[in-house]
Enzyme design. Structure first.
Site, PDB file in Angstrom:
ATOM      1  N   ASP A   1       0.618  -1.138   0.010  1.00 22.60           N
ATOM      2  CA  ASP A   1      -0.047   0.087   0.038  1.00 22.60           C
ATOM      3  C   ASP A   1       0.907   1.228  -0.090  1.00 22.60           C
ATOM      4  O   ASP A   1       2.165   1.029   0.551  1.00 22.60           O
ATOM      5  CB  ASP A   1      -0.779   0.054   1.276  1.00 22.60           C
TER       6      ASP A   1
HETATM    7  N1  URA Z   1      -1.364  -5.873   3.998  1.00 22.37           N
HETATM    8  C1  URA Z   1      -1.615  -4.731   3.890  1.00 22.37           C
HETATM    9  O1  URA Z   1      -2.624  -4.385   4.593  1.00 22.37           O
HETATM   10  N2  URA Z   1      -1.031  -3.867   3.326  1.00 22.37           N
HETATM   11  C2  URA Z   1       0.042  -3.890   2.577  1.00 22.37           C
HETATM   12  O2  URA Z   1       0.765  -3.056   2.009  1.00 22.37           O
HETATM   13  C3  URA Z   1       0.658  -5.313   2.761  1.00 22.37           C
HETATM   14  C4  URA Z   1      -0.013  -6.045   3.105  1.00 22.37           C
END
Ligand code: URA
Length: 241
Positions: free
Chosen positions: A104
Site C-alpha cells: 500500500d
Molecule cells: N497488507 C496490507 O494491509 N497492506 C500492505 O501493504 C501489505 C499487506
C-alpha cells in the site's frame, strides 16, 4: 542469448531503438573491437564485447533490486501524479523493471524490483503460499485470543477465510507491536485481518518475502542489488515448490 545489436543497446538503456539505429549507423558502436554500422548484427550476450563511443557496455539479462519502500510511494512502474517505486531505482540498466507485488502507499519495507517475469510469477502465484513477514504497530492491546484467531484463519469478507497466519506479539498496550507471517497476498490483507479482530494498523512494514529479508541498513527510499546468493535462494525456492 543471441540478440540484435540495437536491441542489446536498447536493453542496456542506451536510448530508444530508433536513436540507437542512428548511433550505430554513425559508426559509434563496435563489436569485439571492430566498428559495425549494421543495427541487425547478431550478438552473443555471453561471449561478444560491445562498445559504444569507446566504452564497454556489458549485458545484463536480469536485474534484481531490494528496495526499502518509503511511505507515500506507489507500487507501480509509472504514474502521472505519484512517485513510483521503480522511479527510485536510479542506477538501473534495464528499462523493463517492475515491482514484484504491491505494498500500500503508506506501507514501508521490502519490495523486490526486477525484470524477471518468471520469478515474479512464481513468487506471486497464490498456490505457492510464499511467506511474507510483516512488522506492524496496531492500535489496541493484541491478545492471546487474537493470536489463536489468526492461527485458525479469519473471515475478512472474502469468499474464503484467510490461511493460518503466525502472529507474534512483541509488546501489547495502547499501541501494540507485532510481527505477522502470512502466506497469501490479498488486497490490504494485514490491515483487514486486524480490522476483523476490531483493531487498526497504524504502521506497517514488510520485513521478508520467502527467503529474502530486508537489509536493515537500508533506510526508507534506499535500495541495493541482490547478492548472487539471494538471487540463487529465490530461484531455488521456486524449484522446491
Ligand atoms: N497488507 C496490507 O494491509 N497492506 C500492505 O501493504 C501489505 C499487506
Amino acid at each position: 542469448m543471441m540478440i540484435r545489436l540495437d536491441k542489446y543497446l536498447a536493453d542496456m538503456g542506451a536510448g530508444t531503438r530508433s536513436e540507437i539505429k542512428k548511433t550505430i549507423r554513425a559508426g559509434r558502436a563496435a563489436v569485439n573491437g571492430a566498428v559495425t554500422k549494421r543495427p541487425e548484427t547478431r550478438i552473443d550476450t555471453e561471449k561478444d564485447t560491445v562498445e559504444l563511443d569507446g566504452r564497454n557496455v556489458s549485458y545484463e539479462a536480469y536485474e534484481y533490486f531490494m528496495l526499502n519502500k518509503p511511505s507515500g510511494t506507489v507500487s507501480a512502474v509509472t504514474d502521472r501524479r505519484e512517485t513510483t517505486v521503480v522511479s527510485l531505482i536510479r542506477d538501473r540498466k534495464r528499462d523493463d523493471l517492475f515491482p514484484v507485488g504491491r505494498l500500500d502507499k503508506d506501507t514501508e519495507g521490502l519490495l523486490l524490483i526486477t525484470n524477471d517475469g518468471a520469478l515474479a510469477h512464481r513468487l506471486l502465484a497464490p498456490a505457492k503460499h510464499v511467506d511474507k513477514l510483516y512488522f506492524a504497530r496496531v492500535r489496541g492491546a493484541v491478545t492471546e485470543e487474537d493470536k489463536e484467531r489468526f492461527a485458525r484463519g479469519l473471515d475478512i469478507g472474502d469468499e474464503k477465510p484467510t490461511l493460518p497466519a503466525d502472529l507474534t506479539v512483541c509488546s501489547s498496550g495502547e499501541i501494540s507491536e507485532i510481527t505477522l507471517t502470512i502466506r497469501e497476498g490479498r488486497f490490504h490483507q494485514v490491515k483487514r485481518m486486524f480490522q476483523a479482530v476490531g483493531k487498526e494498523v497504524v504502521y506497517l512494514k514488510r520485513l521478508g518475502m520467502g527467503p529474502l529479508m530486508l537489509d536493515e541498513r537500508l533506510k526508507p527510499g534506499e535500495y541495493r542489488r541482490l547478492t548472487e546468493k539471494e538471487v540463487e535462494e529465490l530461484c531455488s525456492l521456486e524449484r522446491k515448490q
